[in-house]
Design a protein around this motif. Structure first.
Motif, PDB file in Angstrom:
ATOM      1  N   ALA A 190       5.859 -15.916   2.899  1.00  0.00           N
ATOM      2  CA  ALA A 190       6.604 -14.762   2.417  1.00  0.00           C
ATOM      3  C   ALA A 190       6.966 -13.832   3.569  1.00  0.00           C
ATOM      4  CB  ALA A 190       5.776 -14.008   1.376  1.00  0.00           C
ATOM      5  N   THR A 191       8.182 -13.301   3.504  1.00  0.00           N
ATOM      6  CA  THR A 191       8.645 -12.360   4.522  1.00  0.00           C
ATOM      7  C   THR A 191       7.842 -11.067   4.447  1.00  0.00           C
ATOM      8  OG1 THR A 191      10.877 -13.266   4.392  1.00  0.00           O
ATOM      9  CG2 THR A 191      10.646 -11.066   5.345  1.00  0.00           C
ATOM     10  N   LYS A 192       7.513 -10.527   5.602  1.00  0.00           N
ATOM     11  CA  LYS A 192       6.823  -9.240   5.673  1.00  0.00           C
ATOM     12  C   LYS A 192       7.698  -8.245   6.428  1.00  0.00           C
ATOM     13  CE  LYS A 192       2.051 -10.922   5.331  1.00  0.00           C
ATOM     14  NZ  LYS A 192       2.375 -12.273   4.881  1.00  0.00           N
ATOM     15  N   THR A 193       7.620  -7.001   6.036  1.00  0.00           N
ATOM     16  CA  THR A 193       8.414  -5.958   6.675  1.00  0.00           C
ATOM     17  C   THR A 193       7.719  -4.626   6.448  1.00  0.00           C
ATOM     18  OG1 THR A 193      10.657  -5.061   6.885  1.00  0.00           O
ATOM     19  CG2 THR A 193       9.856  -5.454   4.646  1.00  0.00           C
ATOM     20  N   ASP A 194       8.223  -3.557   7.044  1.00  0.00           N
ATOM     21  CA  ASP A 194       7.750  -2.201   6.785  1.00  0.00           C
ATOM     22  C   ASP A 194       8.813  -1.449   5.992  1.00  0.00           C
ATOM     23  OD1 ASP A 194       5.369  -2.573   8.147  1.00  0.00           O
ATOM     24  OD2 ASP A 194       6.137  -1.775  10.035  1.00  0.00           O
ATOM     25  N   TRP A 195       8.361  -0.525   5.161  1.00  0.00           N
ATOM     26  CA  TRP A 195       9.277   0.286   4.360  1.00  0.00           C
ATOM     27  C   TRP A 195       8.772   1.719   4.377  1.00  0.00           C
ATOM     28  CZ3 TRP A 195      13.529  -1.867   1.722  1.00  0.00           C
ATOM     29  CH2 TRP A 195      14.236  -0.984   0.902  1.00  0.00           C
ATOM     30  N   THR A 196       9.685   2.650   4.582  1.00  0.00           N
ATOM     31  CA  THR A 196       9.299   4.060   4.624  1.00  0.00           C
ATOM     32  C   THR A 196       9.637   4.733   3.303  1.00  0.00           C
ATOM     33  OG1 THR A 196       9.689   4.147   7.009  1.00  0.00           O
ATOM     34  CG2 THR A 196       9.553   6.248   5.831  1.00  0.00           C
ATOM     35  N   PHE A 197       8.601   5.093   2.558  1.00  0.00           N
ATOM     36  CA  PHE A 197       8.737   5.841   1.318  1.00  0.00           C
ATOM     37  C   PHE A 197       8.487   7.318   1.609  1.00  0.00           C
ATOM     38  CE2 PHE A 197       7.232   1.605   0.142  1.00  0.00           C
ATOM     39  CZ  PHE A 197       8.062   1.252  -0.904  1.00  0.00           C
ATOM     40  N   GLU A 198       8.900   8.158   0.677  1.00  0.00           N
ATOM     41  CA  GLU A 198       8.527   9.562   0.774  1.00  0.00           C
ATOM     42  C   GLU A 198       7.046   9.718   0.458  1.00  0.00           C
ATOM     43  OE1 GLU A 198      11.048  12.006  -1.616  1.00  0.00           O
ATOM     44  OE2 GLU A 198      12.847  11.582  -0.436  1.00  0.00           O
ATOM     45  N   SER A 199       6.478  10.867   0.808  1.00  0.00           N
ATOM     46  CA  SER A 199       5.085  11.175   0.511  1.00  0.00           C
ATOM     47  C   SER A 199       4.849  11.045  -1.003  1.00  0.00           C
ATOM     48  CB  SER A 199       4.775  12.606   0.972  1.00  0.00           C
ATOM     49  OG  SER A 199       3.458  12.949   0.679  1.00  0.00           O
ATOM     50  N   PRO A 200       3.711  10.541  -1.432  1.00  0.00           N
ATOM     51  CA  PRO A 200       2.487  10.320  -0.664  1.00  0.00           C
ATOM     52  C   PRO A 200       2.342   8.915  -0.088  1.00  0.00           C
ATOM     53  CG  PRO A 200       2.009  10.033  -2.979  1.00  0.00           C
ATOM     54  CD  PRO A 200       3.468  10.390  -2.890  1.00  0.00           C
ATOM     55  N   MET A 206       4.876  -4.304   3.821  1.00  0.00           N
ATOM     56  CA  MET A 206       5.334  -4.909   2.582  1.00  0.00           C
ATOM     57  C   MET A 206       5.372  -6.427   2.702  1.00  0.00           C
ATOM     58  SD  MET A 206       6.106  -2.008   0.953  1.00  0.00           S
ATOM     59  CE  MET A 206       7.209  -2.420  -0.412  1.00  0.00           C
ATOM     60  N   GLU A 207       5.234  -7.080   1.559  1.00  0.00           N
ATOM     61  CA  GLU A 207       5.339  -8.537   1.495  1.00  0.00           C
ATOM     62  C   GLU A 207       6.320  -8.910   0.383  1.00  0.00           C
ATOM     63  OE1 GLU A 207       2.423 -12.122   0.063  1.00  0.00           O
ATOM     64  OE2 GLU A 207       1.632 -10.795   1.625  1.00  0.00           O
ATOM     65  N   GLU A 208       7.184  -9.868   0.656  1.00  0.00           N
ATOM     66  CA  GLU A 208       8.151 -10.285  -0.352  1.00  0.00           C
ATOM     67  C   GLU A 208       7.404 -10.840  -1.568  1.00  0.00           C
ATOM     68  OE1 GLU A 208      12.477 -12.463  -0.680  1.00  0.00           O
ATOM     69  OE2 GLU A 208      11.161 -13.001   1.002  1.00  0.00           O
ATOM     70  N   THR A 209       7.634 -10.218  -2.722  1.00  0.00           N
ATOM     71  CA  THR A 209       6.945 -10.590  -3.960  1.00  0.00           C
ATOM     72  C   THR A 209       7.925 -10.481  -5.119  1.00  0.00           C
ATOM     73  OG1 THR A 209       4.948  -9.564  -3.024  1.00  0.00           O
ATOM     74  CG2 THR A 209       4.840 -10.247  -5.334  1.00  0.00           C
ATOM     75  N   PRO A 210       8.825 -11.426  -5.259  1.00  0.00           N
ATOM     76  CA  PRO A 210       9.811 -11.342  -6.345  1.00  0.00           C
ATOM     77  C   PRO A 210       9.169 -11.628  -7.701  1.00  0.00           C
ATOM     78  CG  PRO A 210      10.054 -13.409  -5.142  1.00  0.00           C
ATOM     79  CD  PRO A 210       9.010 -12.615  -4.414  1.00  0.00           C
ATOM     80  N   LEU A 211       9.446 -10.761  -8.649  1.00  0.00           N
ATOM     81  CA  LEU A 211       8.911 -10.921 -10.007  1.00  0.00           C
ATOM     82  C   LEU A 211      10.086 -11.032 -10.982  1.00  0.00           C
ATOM     83  CD1 LEU A 211       5.968  -8.405  -9.574  1.00  0.00           C
ATOM     84  CD2 LEU A 211       5.787 -10.900  -9.673  1.00  0.00           C
TER      85      LEU A 211
END
Length: 334
Positions: A190-200, A206-211
């Protein structure tokens, strides 16, 4: 045609999510029938009927006077087909809350034509996984064609229910994504990446997890490529057998879990974003699926066939029906 005087039947009503669904229906003063193999813990004042998944006659009796059946009993690979069959025999609409891709796809493929012939709606994956991302993507895209949709979900904790663990053990179907407009197997590893969310939540690995949102989006939106990611910290908790089940912290029975879901649509140099935030992914499934059921009960609802949540209803209007204590959302459409 459904009638508002007929009750909702909730199958799996005494499970973790089913109990939230029954409570939400009661809060909205919708008549509800709790159905399951064991109904000993159904709240006082709620009509309860016993029916095992492998007993068609009992299911027929349980759904006989109902307008909508909400299936909350996983694994849905085992429960969806017999419950849909029983709902169709009773002339009921059907909703479920599956995150399982294979179950959602099978429901769409097996029951669309029969649901149209019966004049009822069959809507799989109408919960947090599947339905919420479909609504957000539908509100962003509408009838446009876009190059790419990315779904990113972060949970500050994932305390899995027994049902979630059972589903994980049962569901070994290969995951799929949308590439070049087609459902194809997800690349491994699975592809891994970083993702920037707002606080908190902030920056998350992140890991690719299609549902099941991959399946619902593929049914009605014009998107060339769709991928979905979950934060690795929550997946590590899910994969750890020592992680406890959710513990209630408020009068509604919700856990302390905080979630954020972002859906980003890209078309050339332009991008649009939708964000939903709330508390407890299991609890928030209840207002999602009960809102859908309530809309099906309206005399003005005339859709039939196997439908995604964002296909069956006006997605932005649907999202705006939520109270802030359930979920907040925002759209930035370019």
């Amino acid at each position: 045609m459904t009638s508002s005087s007929k009750p909702l039947a909730v199958y799996g009503a005494t499970g973790h999510t089913g109990a939230f669904v029954v409570a939400e229906a009661r809060r909205r003063r919708l008549p509800v029938v709790a159905v399951g193999r064991d109904i000993s813990s159904v709240p006082a004042g709620v009509t309860a009927r016993t029916a095992a998944i492998d007993d068609p006659a009992a299911l027929d009796r349980a759904f006989a006077d109902c307008a909508v059946v909400i299936n909350c009993a996983g694994p849905f690979l085992d429960t969806a087909a017999p419950i849909v069959e029983a709902a169709l025999r009773a002339g009921c609409a059907y909703l479920d809350v599956t995150a399982e891709q294979a179950s959602a796809l099978s429901t769409f493929e097996q029951f669309d034509e029969r649901a149209r012939a019966a004049g009822v709606a069959v809507i799989p994956a109408a919960g947090f996984y599947g339905g919420l991302a479909d609504l957000l993507a539908s509100a962003l895209i509408g009838s446009r064609s876009v190059d790419e949709v990315t779904i990113a979900v972060a949970l500050d904790h994932w305390w899995p229910t027994k049902g979630t663990r059972n589903t994980g053990e049962r569901n070994r179907a290969p995951r799929v994504v949308i590439k070049n407009g087609n459902l194809v197997p997800m690349a491994t590893p699975a592809t891994k990446t970083d993702w920037t969310f707002e606080s908190p939540h902030g920056v998350q690995a992140m890991e690719e997890t299609p549902l099941s949102e991959i399946i619902t989006i593929s049914r009605h939106l014009h998107v060339c490529n769709v991928s979905a990611y979950l934060n690795i910290a929550s997946l590590d908790e899910l994969r750890d057998d020592a992680t406890p089940v959710p513990a209630a912290i408020d009068i509604d029975g919700r856990s302390a879990q905080q979630f954020v879901m972002e859906v980003v649509a890209r078309d050339g140099a332009h991008s649009s974003r939708a964000v939903a935030r709330g508390q407890d992914i299991y609890a928030v499934t209840a207002p999602l699926v009960v809102e859908a059921a309530a809309r099906i009960l309206q005399p003005s609802f005339h859709r039939s066939g196997a439908l995604a949540l964002g296909e069956a209803f006006d997605p932005e209007n649907f999202l705006r029906s939520f109270k802030p204590e359930h979920m907040t959302f925002g759209l930035n459409i370019i």
